[in-house]
Motif scaffolding. Structure first.
Motif, mmCIF file in Angstrom:
data_model
loop_
_atom_site.group_PDB
_atom_site.id
_atom_site.type_symbol
_atom_site.label_atom_id
_atom_site.label_comp_id
_atom_site.label_asym_id
_atom_site.label_seq_id
_atom_site.Cartn_x
_atom_site.Cartn_y
_atom_site.Cartn_z
ATOM 1 N N GLU A 24 0.796 -1.114 -0.119
ATOM 2 C CA GLU A 24 -0.093 0.162 -0.167
ATOM 3 C C GLU A 24 0.883 1.414 -0.065
ATOM 4 N N LEU A 25 2.309 0.994 0.185
ATOM 5 C CA LEU A 25 3.092 2.259 0.067
ATOM 6 C C LEU A 25 2.658 3.332 -1.029
ATOM 7 N N GLU A 26 2.665 2.860 -2.361
ATOM 8 C CA GLU A 26 2.390 3.830 -3.234
ATOM 9 C C GLU A 26 1.077 4.896 -3.049
ATOM 10 N N ASP A 27 0.040 4.271 -2.227
ATOM 11 C CA ASP A 27 -1.016 4.918 -1.827
ATOM 12 C C ASP A 27 -0.730 5.893 -0.744
ATOM 13 N N LEU A 28 0.243 5.680 0.147
ATOM 14 C CA LEU A 28 0.158 6.319 1.180
ATOM 15 C C LEU A 28 1.426 7.449 1.120
ATOM 16 N N LEU A 29 2.166 7.586 0.052
ATOM 17 C CA LEU A 29 3.188 8.312 -0.051
ATOM 18 C C LEU A 29 2.752 9.806 -0.263
ATOM 19 N N PRO A 30 1.617 9.739 -1.187
ATOM 20 C CA PRO A 30 1.306 11.221 -1.760
ATOM 21 C C PRO A 30 0.449 11.901 -0.632
ATOM 22 N N ILE A 31 -0.007 11.424 0.541
ATOM 23 C CA ILE A 31 -0.592 12.169 1.669
ATOM 24 C C ILE A 31 0.023 12.082 2.956
ATOM 25 N N ALA A 32 1.434 11.747 2.813
ATOM 26 C CA ALA A 32 2.010 11.426 4.145
ATOM 27 C C ALA A 32 2.835 12.813 4.325
ATOM 28 N N ASP A 33 2.853 13.523 5.401
ATOM 29 C CA ASP A 33 3.846 14.586 5.729
ATOM 30 C C ASP A 33 5.309 14.117 6.130
ATOM 31 N N ILE A 48 14.104 0.635 -1.173
ATOM 32 C CA ILE A 48 12.446 0.972 -1.496
ATOM 33 C C ILE A 48 12.119 2.389 -1.633
ATOM 34 N N MET A 49 13.069 3.482 -1.184
ATOM 35 C CA MET A 49 12.756 4.601 -1.391
ATOM 36 C C MET A 49 13.732 4.967 -2.649
ATOM 37 N N ASN A 50 13.285 5.082 -3.801
ATOM 38 C CA ASN A 50 13.975 5.369 -5.175
ATOM 39 C C ASN A 50 13.275 6.266 -5.644
ATOM 40 N N GLU A 51 13.653 6.711 -7.004
ATOM 41 C CA GLU A 51 13.278 7.777 -7.703
ATOM 42 C C GLU A 51 11.862 7.941 -7.779
ATOM 43 N N SER A 52 11.387 6.796 -8.159
ATOM 44 C CA SER A 52 9.765 6.744 -8.346
ATOM 45 C C SER A 52 9.223 6.917 -6.909
ATOM 46 N N ARG A 53 9.527 6.431 -5.840
ATOM 47 C CA ARG A 53 8.835 6.452 -4.898
ATOM 48 C C ARG A 53 9.046 8.026 -4.246
ATOM 49 N N PHE A 54 10.089 8.622 -4.502
ATOM 50 C CA PHE A 54 10.315 10.123 -4.017
ATOM 51 C C PHE A 54 9.516 10.979 -4.709
ATOM 52 N N SER A 55 9.249 10.642 -6.461
ATOM 53 C CA SER A 55 8.257 11.427 -6.787
ATOM 54 C C SER A 55 6.886 11.320 -6.448
ATOM 55 N N GLN A 56 6.546 10.425 -5.786
ATOM 56 C CA GLN A 56 5.268 10.101 -5.395
ATOM 57 C C GLN A 56 4.874 10.740 -4.035
ATOM 58 N N MET A 57 6.043 10.945 -3.283
ATOM 59 C CA MET A 57 5.717 11.655 -1.858
ATOM 60 C C MET A 57 5.007 13.000 -2.177
ATOM 61 N N ARG A 59 5.111 16.791 -1.834
ATOM 62 C CA ARG A 59 6.222 17.848 -2.142
ATOM 63 C C ARG A 59 6.630 18.365 -0.707
ATOM 64 N N LYS A 60 8.079 18.285 -0.321
ATOM 65 C CA LYS A 60 8.499 19.044 0.608
ATOM 66 C C LYS A 60 8.355 18.030 2.110
ATOM 67 N N ALA A 61 8.040 16.644 1.716
ATOM 68 C CA ALA A 61 7.909 15.876 2.959
ATOM 69 C C ALA A 61 8.965 15.349 3.695
ATOM 70 N N SER A 62 8.985 14.919 4.791
ATOM 71 C CA SER A 62 10.385 14.412 5.549
ATOM 72 C C SER A 62 10.418 13.139 5.285
ATOM 73 N N LEU A 63 11.649 12.666 5.260
ATOM 74 C CA LEU A 63 12.153 11.167 5.254
ATOM 75 C C LEU A 63 12.922 11.086 6.523
ATOM 76 N N ILE A 64 12.614 10.248 7.189
ATOM 77 C CA ILE A 64 13.211 9.671 8.525
ATOM 78 C C ILE A 64 13.738 8.204 8.300
ATOM 79 N N ASN A 65 14.853 7.945 8.088
ATOM 80 C CA ASN A 65 15.402 6.539 8.136
ATOM 81 C C ASN A 65 16.260 6.256 9.541
ATOM 82 N N ILE A 66 15.358 5.313 10.074
ATOM 83 C CA ILE A 66 15.969 4.913 11.273
ATOM 84 C C ILE A 66 16.257 3.517 11.130
#
Length: 113
Positions: A24-33, A48-57, A59-66
């Motif tokens: 469900e990641l592709e459906d969630l990326l466009p709405i996640a802050d 898993i976070m690649n160019e395609s997924r970054f473009s789906q995020m 705009r200006k959303a945060s990415l936190i990788n733990i």
């Protein structure tokens, strides 16, 4: 919250809200802050976070990788920071030692743990 366990059905969690499958990641990326990665490095999650997924995020959303450094395609991350697609990155794990320096030169919105 997105789980990498594909066998897990979407369910409600008292702390995290609704749990979703990785499918469900592709459906969630466009709405996640914010997108928080806390995944093991497996064949399924590598890059898993690649160019395609970054473009789906959003705009200006945060990415936190733990999670692990290999979860993020670092050249794609640099491009997403340069274009403003990703507004902020926080990561304690990098695949390439020099990537965090490039990210710092690219954007002031980088936190390295």
């Amino acid at each position: 919250m997105v789980s990498s366990d594909a066998r897990r059905e979407a369910q409600n969690d008292p702390v995290f809200g609704r749990n979703h499958s990785i499918d469900e990641l592709e459906d969630l990326l466009p709405i996640a802050d914010s997108v928080v990665l806390s995944l093991p490095l497996t064949a399924e999650t590598t890059g898993i976070m690649n160019e395609s997924r970054f473009s789906q995020m959003k705009r200006k959303a945060s990415l936190i990788n733990i999670g692990r450094g290999g979860l993020v395609d670092e050249p794609a991350l640099i491009k997403a920071l340069e274009t403003g697609q990703v507004g902020y990155i926080s990561s304690g794990a990098w695949t390439r030692y020099s990537c965090h320096r490039t990210c710092l030169r690219t954007s002031m919105a980088v936190m390295i743990a």
